[in-house]
Design a protein around this motif. Structure first.
Motif, PDB file in Angstrom:
ATOM      1  N   LYS A 212       1.611  -7.762  -0.934  1.00  0.00           N
ATOM      2  CA  LYS A 212       0.996  -8.004  -2.235  1.00  0.00           C
ATOM      3  C   LYS A 212      -0.388  -7.371  -2.295  1.00  0.00           C
ATOM      4  O   LYS A 212      -1.096  -7.307  -1.292  1.00  0.00           O
ATOM      5  N   SER A 213      -0.743  -6.937  -3.504  1.00  0.00           N
ATOM      6  CA  SER A 213      -2.055  -6.348  -3.734  1.00  0.00           C
ATOM      7  C   SER A 213      -2.579  -6.823  -5.082  1.00  0.00           C
ATOM      8  O   SER A 213      -1.804  -7.235  -5.951  1.00  0.00           O
ATOM      9  N   GLN A 214      -3.898  -6.739  -5.260  1.00  0.00           N
ATOM     10  CA  GLN A 214      -4.507  -7.043  -6.543  1.00  0.00           C
ATOM     11  C   GLN A 214      -5.803  -6.260  -6.677  1.00  0.00           C
ATOM     12  O   GLN A 214      -6.431  -5.915  -5.681  1.00  0.00           O
ATOM     13  N   GLY A 215      -6.171  -5.972  -7.928  1.00  0.00           N
ATOM     14  CA  GLY A 215      -7.394  -5.214  -8.124  1.00  0.00           C
ATOM     15  C   GLY A 215      -7.629  -4.860  -9.577  1.00  0.00           C
ATOM     16  O   GLY A 215      -7.092  -5.490 -10.491  1.00  0.00           O
TER      17      GLY A 215
ATOM     18  N   SER B 158       0.468   6.074   4.224  1.00  0.00           N
ATOM     19  CA  SER B 158       0.790   4.766   3.657  1.00  0.00           C
ATOM     20  C   SER B 158      -0.349   4.234   2.803  1.00  0.00           C
ATOM     21  O   SER B 158      -0.132   3.702   1.702  1.00  0.00           O
ATOM     22  N   ILE B 159      -1.580   4.378   3.285  1.00  0.00           N
ATOM     23  CA  ILE B 159      -2.733   3.867   2.550  1.00  0.00           C
ATOM     24  C   ILE B 159      -2.954   4.670   1.273  1.00  0.00           C
ATOM     25  O   ILE B 159      -3.251   4.118   0.206  1.00  0.00           O
ATOM     26  N   ASP B 160      -2.792   5.976   1.363  1.00  0.00           N
ATOM     27  CA  ASP B 160      -2.933   6.836   0.188  1.00  0.00           C
ATOM     28  C   ASP B 160      -1.930   6.414  -0.890  1.00  0.00           C
ATOM     29  O   ASP B 160      -2.270   6.287  -2.070  1.00  0.00           O
ATOM     30  N   GLN B 161      -0.694   6.158  -0.484  1.00  0.00           N
ATOM     31  CA  GLN B 161       0.330   5.727  -1.428  1.00  0.00           C
ATOM     32  C   GLN B 161       0.029   4.333  -1.982  1.00  0.00           C
ATOM     33  O   GLN B 161       0.254   4.063  -3.157  1.00  0.00           O
ATOM     34  N   LEU B 162      -0.470   3.443  -1.122  1.00  0.00           N
ATOM     35  CA  LEU B 162      -0.795   2.090  -1.573  1.00  0.00           C
ATOM     36  C   LEU B 162      -1.787   2.128  -2.729  1.00  0.00           C
ATOM     37  O   LEU B 162      -1.647   1.385  -3.701  1.00  0.00           O
TER      38      LEU B 162
ATOM     39  N   THR C 245     -10.059  -0.193  -7.576  1.00  0.00           N
ATOM     40  CA  THR C 245     -10.445  -0.936  -6.384  1.00  0.00           C
ATOM     41  C   THR C 245      -9.418  -2.030  -6.193  1.00  0.00           C
ATOM     42  O   THR C 245      -8.952  -2.630  -7.160  1.00  0.00           O
ATOM     43  N   MET C 246      -9.032  -2.280  -4.955  1.00  0.00           N
ATOM     44  CA  MET C 246      -7.961  -3.233  -4.707  1.00  0.00           C
ATOM     45  C   MET C 246      -8.061  -3.818  -3.312  1.00  0.00           C
ATOM     46  O   MET C 246      -8.727  -3.268  -2.426  1.00  0.00           O
ATOM     47  N   THR C 247      -7.410  -4.960  -3.138  1.00  0.00           N
ATOM     48  CA  THR C 247      -7.259  -5.586  -1.834  1.00  0.00           C
ATOM     49  C   THR C 247      -5.775  -5.788  -1.593  1.00  0.00           C
ATOM     50  O   THR C 247      -5.048  -6.234  -2.479  1.00  0.00           O
ATOM     51  N   THR C 248      -5.327  -5.435  -0.409  1.00  0.00           N
ATOM     52  CA  THR C 248      -3.914  -5.557  -0.068  1.00  0.00           C
ATOM     53  C   THR C 248      -3.773  -6.220   1.290  1.00  0.00           C
ATOM     54  O   THR C 248      -4.718  -6.222   2.097  1.00  0.00           O
ATOM     55  N   ASP C 249      -2.596  -6.765   1.551  1.00  0.00           N
ATOM     56  CA  ASP C 249      -2.363  -7.384   2.861  1.00  0.00           C
ATOM     57  C   ASP C 249      -1.655  -6.422   3.812  1.00  0.00           C
ATOM     58  O   ASP C 249      -0.951  -6.817   4.726  1.00  0.00           O
ATOM     59  N   PHE C 250      -1.881  -5.141   3.612  1.00  0.00           N
ATOM     60  CA  PHE C 250      -1.314  -4.105   4.471  1.00  0.00           C
ATOM     61  C   PHE C 250      -1.706  -4.347   5.933  1.00  0.00           C
ATOM     62  O   PHE C 250      -2.832  -4.724   6.234  1.00  0.00           O
ATOM     63  N   LEU C 251      -0.756  -4.174   6.845  1.00  0.00           N
ATOM     64  CA  LEU C 251      -0.953  -4.343   8.288  1.00  0.00           C
ATOM     65  C   LEU C 251      -1.273  -5.799   8.665  1.00  0.00           C
ATOM     66  O   LEU C 251      -1.828  -6.061   9.727  1.00  0.00           O
ATOM     67  N   GLY C 252      -0.938  -6.735   7.765  1.00  0.00           N
ATOM     68  CA  GLY C 252      -1.047  -8.144   8.118  1.00  0.00           C
ATOM     69  C   GLY C 252      -2.400  -8.777   7.904  1.00  0.00           C
ATOM     70  O   GLY C 252      -2.581  -9.970   8.176  1.00  0.00           O
TER      71      GLY C 252
ATOM     72  N   THR D 156       0.321  -6.178  -7.593  1.00  0.00           N
ATOM     73  CA  THR D 156       1.491  -5.412  -7.168  1.00  0.00           C
ATOM     74  C   THR D 156       2.228  -6.165  -6.081  1.00  0.00           C
ATOM     75  O   THR D 156       1.619  -6.677  -5.139  1.00  0.00           O
ATOM     76  N   ASP D 157       3.536  -6.218  -6.227  1.00  0.00           N
ATOM     77  CA  ASP D 157       4.401  -6.875  -5.250  1.00  0.00           C
ATOM     78  C   ASP D 157       5.393  -5.840  -4.748  1.00  0.00           C
ATOM     79  O   ASP D 157       6.195  -5.316  -5.520  1.00  0.00           O
ATOM     80  N   VAL D 158       5.324  -5.529  -3.461  1.00  0.00           N
ATOM     81  CA  VAL D 158       6.218  -4.542  -2.853  1.00  0.00           C
ATOM     82  C   VAL D 158       7.236  -5.265  -1.974  1.00  0.00           C
ATOM     83  O   VAL D 158       6.858  -6.045  -1.095  1.00  0.00           O
ATOM     84  N   THR D 159       8.504  -5.008  -2.215  1.00  0.00           N
ATOM     85  CA  THR D 159       9.572  -5.607  -1.427  1.00  0.00           C
ATOM     86  C   THR D 159      10.431  -4.500  -0.838  1.00  0.00           C
ATOM     87  O   THR D 159      10.830  -3.574  -1.546  1.00  0.00           O
ATOM     88  N   ALA D 160      10.691  -4.584   0.448  1.00  0.00           N
ATOM     89  CA  ALA D 160      11.580  -3.627   1.122  1.00  0.00           C
ATOM     90  C   ALA D 160      12.364  -4.393   2.171  1.00  0.00           C
ATOM     91  O   ALA D 160      11.859  -4.656   3.265  1.00  0.00           O
ATOM     92  N   GLY D 161      13.587  -4.786   1.819  1.00  0.00           N
ATOM     93  CA  GLY D 161      14.370  -5.619   2.724  1.00  0.00           C
ATOM     94  C   GLY D 161      13.692  -6.971   2.906  1.00  0.00           C
ATOM     95  O   GLY D 161      13.437  -7.688   1.942  1.00  0.00           O
TER      96      GLY D 161
END
Length: 264
Positions: free
Chosen positions: A60-63, A130-134, A75-82, A50-55
């Motif tokens: 990015k996420s994968q799972g 945010s995490i729930d939506q992710l 199950t997934m890994t994301t770069d949320f919060l850096g 998944t690729d999320v773009t906002a401005g």
């Protein structure tokens, strides 16, 4: 001579009919599309990115996701919060693996916590929504259910996606018809603050020859526009699915590894 001419006509007509058939899509309305794709992926698993773009922001996420009538597990890994964050969605509950640098805030230093968008603990209050939506935005079953509830088919055809032939559907999703089951990135509070300025959101769905999703794109630019952000700002969520039929044993973390953060 006549036989040769007739054969030529037959061949030409056959080619034309073949061309028309190649452009024929399987579904002519949003409900049929949602029902057909949902049936095709029931009890199956796939990998996703998944690729999320906002401005200027990009995430990015994968799972892996396993779809079932009782609810998708993923199950997934994301770069949320850096930094990398591991999430699991099982039984409609989202679990987050707490980074080692923050585990001193978890009783017993346990690695996992339950996350709720309406939780009273500090972690859920800061990042729960945010995490729930992710996690849930990667659920193809949820996206198809939104198409079923509120989608209108606006266009369809055939295209290639990463070298694979696909049926390509364009839809509009009516926010009001979702009755609170909003697309990823939107909260009921945010929609309420727009005072009816937000009507429909474009969505695109690509299906393979077995009617399984290959890609789902949600265009959130109308949300930015309704919020007063310049129209040129792009906001969208692109989720790609691959390897349908893969094995995916997705379980909730062991109970002894789940910590509870006290409220307040």
């Amino acid at each position: 001579m006549r036989r040769t001419a007739l054969s030529t006509v037959v061949l030409v007509l056959g080619a034309l009919l073949g061309a028309c058939d190649s452009e024929t899509v399987s579904f002519t309305d949003a409900r049929a599309l949602a029902d057909g794709a949902t049936s095709a992926i029931d009890s199956k698993a796939a990998k996703f990115t998944t690729d999320v773009t906002a401005g200027t922001m990009r995430s990015k996420s994968q799972g892996q996701a396993r779809v079932a009538g009782t609810g998708t597990a993923l199950t997934m890994t994301t770069d949320f919060l850096g930094e990398p964050l591991e999430l699991r969605l099982v039984g409609k509950i989202v679990f987050a693996k707490v980074p080692e640098t923050a585990r001193e805030d978890i009783p017993g230093g346990k690695p996992w916590v339950k996350v709720s968008p309406d939780g009273a603990d500090p972690f859920s209050q800061v990042a729960g929504g945010s995490i729930d939506q992710l996690a849930k935005q990667n659920d193809p079953g949820r996206a198809l259910d939104q198409v079923r509830k509120a989608g209108t088919l606006t266009g369809s055809g055939h295209s290639e996606l990463d070298g694979v032939s696909a049926e390509h559907y364009r839809l509009d999703v009516d926010i009001a018809a979702l009755n609170g089951d909003l697309p990823a990135g939107l909260s009921a509070e945010a929609v309420g603050e727009l005072h009816g300025k937000l009507g429909k959101i474009p969505m695109e769905v690509w299906l393979d020859d077995a009617h399984r999703p290959l890609q789902i794109v949600l265009d959130l630019a109308p949300v930015l526009a309704a919020s007063g952000v310049p129209d040129s700002a792009m906001a969208r969520i692109v989720t790609r699915y691959s390897e349908w039929g893969t094995q995916a044993d997705i379980q909730a973390p062991p109970p002894e590894e789940i910590g509870e953060i006290s409220a307040g």
